[in-house]
Write an enzyme that holds these catalytic residues in place. Structure first.
Site, PDB file in Angstrom:
ATOM      1  CG  ASP A  67      -2.081   0.941   1.099  1.00  0.00           C
ATOM      2  OD1 ASP A  67      -2.293   1.470  -0.014  1.00  0.00           O
ATOM      3  OD2 ASP A  67      -2.785   1.167   2.099  1.00  0.00           O
TER       4      ASP A  67
ATOM      5  CG  ASN B 135       2.089   1.483  -5.125  1.00  0.00           C
ATOM      6  OD1 ASN B 135       3.020   1.338  -4.355  1.00  0.00           O
ATOM      7  ND2 ASN B 135       1.567   0.491  -5.816  1.00  0.00           N
ATOM      8  N   GLY B 136      -0.010   5.382  -4.427  1.00  0.00           N
ATOM      9  CA  GLY B 136      -0.669   6.630  -4.839  1.00  0.00           C
ATOM     10  C   GLY B 136      -0.099   7.821  -4.083  1.00  0.00           C
TER      11      GLY B 136
ATOM     12  CD1 TRP C  80       7.303   6.650  -2.754  1.00  0.00           C
ATOM     13  CD2 TRP C  80       6.837   6.949  -4.933  1.00  0.00           C
ATOM     14  NE1 TRP C  80       8.495   6.679  -3.438  1.00  0.00           N
ATOM     15  CE2 TRP C  80       8.239   6.865  -4.771  1.00  0.00           C
ATOM     16  CE3 TRP C  80       6.313   7.137  -6.209  1.00  0.00           C
ATOM     17  CZ2 TRP C  80       9.126   6.950  -5.845  1.00  0.00           C
ATOM     18  CZ3 TRP C  80       7.195   7.240  -7.284  1.00  0.00           C
ATOM     19  CH2 TRP C  80       8.580   7.145  -7.087  1.00  0.00           C
TER      20      TRP C  80
ATOM     21  CB  SER D 109      -8.399  -5.919  -3.786  1.00  0.00           C
ATOM     22  OG  SER D 109      -9.241  -4.808  -3.985  1.00  0.00           O
TER      23      SER D 109
ATOM     24  CG  ASN E 179      -7.570  -2.524  -6.041  1.00  0.00           C
ATOM     25  OD1 ASN E 179      -6.592  -3.238  -5.836  1.00  0.00           O
ATOM     26  ND2 ASN E 179      -7.974  -1.616  -5.160  1.00  0.00           N
ATOM     27  CD1 TRP E 180     -12.513  -6.086 -10.411  1.00  0.00           C
ATOM     28  CD2 TRP E 180     -11.578  -5.233 -12.250  1.00  0.00           C
ATOM     29  NE1 TRP E 180     -11.838  -7.107 -11.047  1.00  0.00           N
ATOM     30  CE2 TRP E 180     -11.244  -6.604 -12.176  1.00  0.00           C
ATOM     31  CE3 TRP E 180     -11.096  -4.476 -13.331  1.00  0.00           C
ATOM     32  CZ2 TRP E 180     -10.453  -7.244 -13.142  1.00  0.00           C
ATOM     33  CZ3 TRP E 180     -10.307  -5.125 -14.284  1.00  0.00           C
ATOM     34  CH2 TRP E 180      -9.991  -6.484 -14.188  1.00  0.00           C
TER      35      TRP E 180
ATOM     36  NE  ARG F 223      -7.388   1.534  -6.129  1.00  0.00           N
ATOM     37  CZ  ARG F 223      -6.268   1.753  -5.460  1.00  0.00           C
ATOM     38  NH1 ARG F 223      -5.200   2.184  -6.088  1.00  0.00           N
ATOM     39  NH2 ARG F 223      -6.208   1.528  -4.178  1.00  0.00           N
TER      40      ARG F 223
ATOM     41  CB  SER G  63      -7.649  -4.449   2.450  1.00  0.00           C
ATOM     42  OG  SER G  63      -7.476  -3.234   3.130  1.00  0.00           O
TER      43      SER G  63
ATOM     44  CD  GLU H 164       3.009 -13.307  15.626  1.00  0.00           C
ATOM     45  OE1 GLU H 164       2.945 -12.136  16.069  1.00  0.00           O
ATOM     46  OE2 GLU H 164       2.618 -14.297  16.270  1.00  0.00           O
TER      47      GLU H 164
HETATM   48  C1  FPP Z   1      -2.050   0.122  -3.278  1.00  0.00           C
HETATM   49  O1  FPP Z   1      -1.570   1.446  -3.292  1.00  0.00           O
HETATM   50  C2  FPP Z   1      -1.472  -0.628  -4.371  1.00  0.00           C
HETATM   51  C3  FPP Z   1      -2.161  -1.220  -5.379  1.00  0.00           C
HETATM   52  C4  FPP Z   1      -3.626  -1.187  -5.473  1.00  0.00           C
HETATM   53  C5  FPP Z   1      -1.496  -1.913  -6.478  1.00  0.00           C
HETATM   54  C6  FPP Z   1      -0.296  -2.728  -6.133  1.00  0.00           C
HETATM   55  C7  FPP Z   1       0.507  -2.864  -7.357  1.00  0.00           C
HETATM   56  C8  FPP Z   1       1.834  -2.713  -7.432  1.00  0.00           C
HETATM   57  C9  FPP Z   1       2.727  -2.562  -6.282  1.00  0.00           C
HETATM   58  C10 FPP Z   1       2.500  -2.668  -8.763  1.00  0.00           C
HETATM   59  C11 FPP Z   1       2.643  -3.933  -9.465  1.00  0.00           C
HETATM   60  C12 FPP Z   1       3.104  -5.060  -8.637  1.00  0.00           C
HETATM   61  C13 FPP Z   1       3.466  -6.230  -9.143  1.00  0.00           C
HETATM   62  C14 FPP Z   1       3.841  -7.323  -8.235  1.00  0.00           C
HETATM   63  C15 FPP Z   1       3.521  -6.456 -10.570  1.00  0.00           C
HETATM   64  P1  FPP Z   1      -2.606   2.638  -3.421  1.00  0.00           P
HETATM   65  O2  FPP Z   1      -2.735   2.973  -4.867  1.00  0.00           O
HETATM   66  O3  FPP Z   1      -3.888   2.280  -2.745  1.00  0.00           O
HETATM   67  O4  FPP Z   1      -1.855   3.762  -2.644  1.00  0.00           O
HETATM   68  P2  FPP Z   1      -2.494   4.945  -1.775  1.00  0.00           P
HETATM   69  O5  FPP Z   1      -3.169   4.288  -0.602  1.00  0.00           O
HETATM   70  O6  FPP Z   1      -1.311   5.756  -1.384  1.00  0.00           O
HETATM   71  O7  FPP Z   1      -3.434   5.675  -2.683  1.00  0.00           O
END
Ligand code: FPP
Length: 234
Positions: free
Chosen positions: A13, A15-16, A18, A59, A62-63, A65, A185, A196
């Site tokens: 979790d 990425n967004g 970041w 997940s 996530n569709w 989004r 989630s 753990e």
């Molecule tokens: C959650 O971060 C992350 C995801 C829904 C996607 C995970 C995918 C990757 C790490 C990239 C591809 C991975 C592989 C193994 C090919 P978020 O977008 O919910 O972040 P936020 O909570 O900061 O918005």
């Protein structure tokens, strides 16, 4: 310290956030997250302590989004599988994708099947990517199959079948979640019965080999009792 090999699950979790902190679009955060996944998989295999690593990549919720973000993620999965398959073969990593496949594009399903076939002989570690994954839907699907002799072990087999894994699902020993939230989630609810839990505020694109080592060291200090009383306490 437990020297048996363990099953680690990771909720990747952050990425967004970041990306936002850098003024970049969300897909740029996912692309950086895919790089972290690569580094962490390598470190996990090298640690010698992990036999199953399950990464929560997408997940079923996530569709919902925005379409551009979903498309970017699907493209990343495709690229990841194409690039990482030869490395997995070299490193003895067996790759499996768990979750629904009927809503994925045909080209992604074909890519998944090719990667699974090419890496099927890997014995060092199993890497599972959870894509279109919902633990609750899988539990319902496994339960629908019905079995008069149902027990925990049989249910783990049914759950493995339901997720397209073809082998019983395994209990999770350590569940890591990056990004600061503290929730499951809908990820591996059955398998996490005695996991753990390790929550870190580090955002997934900043999580690498050093952070995985830190999580494993923390896990090594945990006292796992599985509902029992420790011998010394009796
Ligand atoms: C959650 O971060 C992350 C995801 C829904 C996607 C995970 C995918 C990757 C790490 C990239 C591809 C991975 C592989 C193994 C090919 P978020 O977008 O919910 O972040 P936020 O909570 O900061 O918005």
């Amino acid at each position: 310290m437990n020297h048996n090999k363990i099953h680690v699950g990771i909720i990747m979790d952050g990425n967004g956030r970041w990306a936002r902190r850098r003024g970049l679009p969300r897909p740029a955060g996912h692309a950086a997250g895919a790089k972290s996944a690569r580094a962490v998989v390598e470190a996990a295999a090298e640690s010698g302590r992990i036999d199953w690593l399950t990464l929560y990549a997408f997940s079923s919720d996530n569709w919902q989004r925005p379409a551009e973000e979903v498309d970017a993620l699907m493209g990343l999965f495709h690229d990841y599988l194409r690039r990482e398959t030869p490395r997995c073969v070299e490193n003895g990593i067996r790759l499996r994708v768990v979750g629904r496949r009927d809503r994925l594009s045909l080209s992604l399903v074909e890519r998944i099947e090719a990667s699974e076939k090419a890496t099927a002989g890997g014995r060092r570690m199993t890497l599972r990517l959870a894509v279109d994954y919902s633990a609750r839907d899988l539990i319902v699907k496994a339960a629908e199959r019905g079995d008069p002799d149902l027990c925990r072990e049989r249910f783990s087999e049914l759950l493995g079948e339901a997720m397209g894994c073809g082998e019983p699902t395994k209990d999770v020993d350590l569940l890591i979640r990056t990004g600061g939230e503290q929730r499951l989630s809908d990820f591996m609810l059955w398998e996490c019965a005695y996991a753990e839990l390790y929550f870190t505020r580090v955002l997934w694109p900043d999580f690498g080999a050093a952070q995985l080592r830190e999580a494993l060291a923390d896990y090594g200090r945990r006292e796992r009792r599985f509902g029992r009383v420790l011998r010394e306490a009796v």
